[in-house]
Scaffold this active site. Structure first.
Site, PDB file in Angstrom:
ATOM      1  N   HIS A   1     115.516  18.912 -35.736  1.00 49.28           N
ATOM      2  CA  HIS A   1     116.093  17.809 -34.964  1.00 49.28           C
ATOM      3  C   HIS A   1     115.773  18.046 -33.497  1.00 49.28           C
ATOM      4  CE1 HIS A   1     118.165  16.295 -38.440  1.00 49.28           C
ATOM      5  NE2 HIS A   1     118.489  17.542 -38.705  1.00 49.28           N
TER       6      HIS A   1
ATOM      7  N   ARG B   1     127.127  12.520 -36.953  1.00 51.37           N
ATOM      8  CA  ARG B   1     125.858  13.256 -36.969  1.00 51.37           C
ATOM      9  C   ARG B   1     126.043  14.744 -37.240  1.00 51.37           C
ATOM     10  NH1 ARG B   1     121.901   9.759 -34.963  1.00 51.37           N
ATOM     11  NH2 ARG B   1     122.702   8.160 -33.565  1.00 51.37           N
TER      12      ARG B   1
ATOM     13  N   TYR C   1     115.824  12.040 -26.592  1.00 48.16           N
ATOM     14  CA  TYR C   1     114.692  12.528 -27.373  1.00 48.16           C
ATOM     15  C   TYR C   1     113.491  12.941 -26.531  1.00 48.16           C
ATOM     16  CZ  TYR C   1     117.469  10.453 -31.075  1.00 48.16           C
ATOM     17  OH  TYR C   1     118.489  10.139 -31.920  1.00 48.16           O
TER      18      TYR C   1
ATOM     19  N   SER D   1     117.115  16.549 -30.850  1.00 44.55           N
ATOM     20  CA  SER D   1     118.375  16.700 -30.118  1.00 44.55           C
ATOM     21  C   SER D   1     119.298  17.616 -30.921  1.00 44.55           C
ATOM     22  CB  SER D   1     119.038  15.334 -29.919  1.00 44.55           C
ATOM     23  OG  SER D   1     119.500  14.810 -31.157  1.00 44.55           O
TER      24      SER D   1
END
Length: 148
Positions: free
Chosen positions: A101, A112, A24, A103
């Site tokens: 998002h 995910r 992140y 990532s």
């Protein structure tokens, strides 16, 4: 004339800059909010920002934003992959919404790879770091300026 954008960040995003910086990055949630406010100001827009580790807090914010905001930038965090209720709230808000998002979820674990929120989003930005939030504001500003 309405000139407000809602910025919503979901569970664990209050830990940006501390939690898994290899995924992140080192920017904090405060950095994200400052970036969004600066970018929005350049478009003549203001920002209401909320981070919540609770699904209901995000849902309540979306309900409140209906009719009072021109759009929403949302990073639902882990709720992306689990929350039909959050999807329903995005739809109920009737706001153009950009899902962000930090990532790239598609380069991570298989669970995910699916987003409930994407089905209601005007656009999805993933893997661009916190710069994705700025891109999201640009998309909402362009949509607003087109008179939609």
């Amino acid at each position: 004339m309405n000139t407000r954008i809602m910025l919503l960040n979901g569970p664990n995003l209050n830990m940006l800059g501390q939690r898994e910086p290899d995924i992140y990055g080192h920017s904090t949630l405060e950095d994200v909010v400052a970036l969004v406010r600066d970018r929005a100001a350049g478009h003549g827009l203001e920002v209401d920002a909320l981070q919540s580790n609770h699904e209901g807090g995000l849902i309540d914010a979306l309900h409140r934003a209906r009719g009072t905001h021109v759009g929403c930038v949302i990073n639902p965090g882990g709720l992306t992959h689990t929350s039909v209720a959050l999807l329903d709230a995005v739809r109920a808000s009737e706001l153009p919404t950009v899902e962000v998002h930090i990532s790239n979820p598609h380069a991570r674990e298989a669970f995910r790879h699916h987003s409930y929120i994407s089905g209601a989003a005007k656009a999805v930005i993933a893997g661009a770091g916190i710069a994705g939030y700025g891109f999201a504001v640009d998309i909402l500003a362009a949509h607003h300026n087109e008179g939609h």
